[in-house]
Design a protein around this motif. Sequence first.
Motif, PDB file in Angstrom:
ATOM      1  N   SER B 106     -10.588  -3.280   4.020  1.00 21.71           N
ATOM      2  CA  SER B 106     -10.302  -4.614   3.501  1.00 21.71           C
ATOM      3  C   SER B 106      -8.835  -4.956   3.668  1.00 21.71           C
ATOM      4  O   SER B 106      -8.458  -6.120   3.571  1.00 21.71           O
ATOM      5  CB  SER B 106     -10.636  -4.693   2.008  1.00 21.71           C
ATOM      6  OG  SER B 106     -11.840  -4.048   1.745  1.00 21.71           O
ATOM      7  N   SER B 107      -8.009  -3.945   3.853  1.00 21.23           N
ATOM      8  CA  SER B 107      -6.568  -4.181   3.928  1.00 21.23           C
ATOM      9  C   SER B 107      -5.979  -3.234   4.966  1.00 21.23           C
ATOM     10  O   SER B 107      -6.616  -2.259   5.368  1.00 21.23           O
ATOM     11  CB  SER B 107      -5.927  -3.887   2.570  1.00 21.23           C
ATOM     12  OG  SER B 107      -6.078  -2.496   2.289  1.00 21.23           O
ATOM     13  N   GLU B 108      -4.753  -3.495   5.359  1.00 22.62           N
ATOM     14  CA  GLU B 108      -4.070  -2.613   6.293  1.00 22.62           C
ATOM     15  C   GLU B 108      -3.997  -1.198   5.720  1.00 22.62           C
ATOM     16  O   GLU B 108      -4.165  -0.209   6.442  1.00 22.62           O
ATOM     17  CB  GLU B 108      -2.662  -3.162   6.563  1.00 22.62           C
ATOM     18  CG  GLU B 108      -1.933  -2.454   7.678  1.00 22.62           C
ATOM     19  CD  GLU B 108      -0.603  -3.133   7.996  1.00 22.62           C
ATOM     20  OE1 GLU B 108      -0.634  -4.293   8.462  1.00 22.62           O
ATOM     21  OE2 GLU B 108       0.448  -2.519   7.765  1.00 22.62           O
ATOM     22  N   SER B 138     -14.494  -8.861   3.661  1.00 25.52           N
ATOM     23  CA  SER B 138     -13.286  -8.037   3.697  1.00 25.52           C
ATOM     24  C   SER B 138     -13.523  -6.812   4.577  1.00 25.52           C
ATOM     25  O   SER B 138     -13.067  -5.736   4.286  1.00 25.52           O
ATOM     26  CB  SER B 138     -12.928  -7.605   2.291  1.00 25.52           C
ATOM     27  OG  SER B 138     -14.040  -6.954   1.698  1.00 25.52           O
TER      28      SER B 138
END
Lengths: 273, 307
Positions: B106-108, B138
């Motif tokens: 969902s994120s780096e 996400s």
Amino acid sequence: MTESINPLYNTEAMKHSLRTTIVDNTACGGQWNRLEIEAPEIAAAAGPGAFVQVRAWTGISPLLRRPFSIAGTCGDSLIILVKKVGTGTRIITALDVGAEIEITGPLGTNFSCPGPEQSVFLVAGGVGIAPLRFFIERNPDADCTLFFGARDSSELAVLDDELFENINLKLTTEDGSAGVKGLVTALLAEEMEKSDSAIVLTCGPAPMMKAVAELAAMCDFRCEVSMETYMCCGIGACMGCVVPAAGDASGYLHACTDGPVMDSTMIDWSRIK
Amino acid sequence: MAETDLKVKLRDDVILKNPVLVCSGTFGYGREFSDFMDPGKLGGIFTKAITPEPRAGNPPPRTIETPAGMLNAIGLENVGLDVFVKEKLPYLATLDTAVFINVAGSSEDDYITVVDRLSVEDAVDGFEINISCPNVKSGGIAFGTHPEPAAQLIAALRNITDKLIITKLSPNVTEITDIARAVCDAGTDVLSLVNTFRGMAIDAVAQSPVLGNVVGGLSGPAIKALALYNVYQVSLSVAVPVIGMGGISNGIDAVEFMLAGADAVSIGTANFIHPDAALRVLGEIVEYCESKRIIAIGEIVGKAHRK
């Protein structure tokens, strides 16, 4: 995510993928056919509850194999019951004896073996009788009562089978054309009230199995259900065939490897329509 | 005549023994297929997507067959990084084939966590960075639809791993070559394409979407022509190796992707139809090469390009 939690999972059975032939194909009332498929490796390894995946066409439409519970064995052959519901099942039910068919199995979990002198209530909805027939074949001495719910009398030809001759049969049809009019769960509830203990094994439409699971829970009877979902790989790779898991608000079981046979308490029935 | 040399060089230190891989999400963690074939005979395996934490996935129904194809909306269900390392990687380590970990998040930070942890594992030959899952808001697609965020993510991963980075591209974009060039500039070693095309199915009786997630990813023979064109375009616009995928179900399909510019191919939905589909494809590629007297498989890569 929830792997190997089903004690029924038969991890010993070697799976096979065969190109083989149809030995027999007989219409058995309603929209059903009974097929015998030569598959000695699968017949030898299969237990009641296991399923196979079948493909009987070479093109790309239909595309995926179709899953069927094994309904029994006959020498080197497997028996499956196929209800005509779509393109794939229409092709399969129209196959000639000797036609080629691809089959993969045995896949998934099995029903428990009954203990000595344990009563077994088998609850079948329509074509869901298939794995329960295999259970009777493999447990000829078990004290079985078969509750069979059909839509109408045209679906009873499947009972014309010597395997069911010594079985205590409780029959219902939705239209009252044979047996007791109504749902099979009503008869089951009556019998459960009279019984001290029994193991309940069921296969059929989800609403029926949900009702059966609720009855079993009320009476504190062990209950095993054979779940059906859309299925792709059949071997635990694609994660497509999920069933909501009890005790985990967002968790899932997989019908192909955690099932198809699961203890009914493993399932969150409130999330099943 | 001599047998065709099937080896494919993705980087000096990553050489596939043959050009046939299996797509992420269609081959589990490898072991699921071991009753039916030897996964060690493949050129490589893309694992099911791994995220730092386990994911339960989307509500059912998650799959439905469509004309000559299927939709899926699994939603990145996976066992999570820790269980993968403990329970899945040891089997993959025994296989004589390249193992590429499909990484989603969902994120780096999610991508960095997985890549960082698995970079120390000898059994891992590289990573396939999934910036193209269409089924999870996400799930990485936020990185995959514009060149800048895609390049930023790949640059960040390039900084923390020496292992091979394969970036998996989404076809659900206006100009796939812009994204391809951006991730190449950011340091990806290889591109893989295409992920699934967004689609849906509607139940006319229930008058509602079939999939629990409403939208899903279309795969199978239905997308072959679309995927082939994406591979053709991208391979003309970048210098890195390309792994082509999308509806390949036999050796001739695979050869077509290689003629379109793919250095290697990956088999997806066909694994659900025949559990040994990928090895059948490999056998048919070999037959083609023999009939055409091809000495090294690389000879046919991009041969259909009209520049």
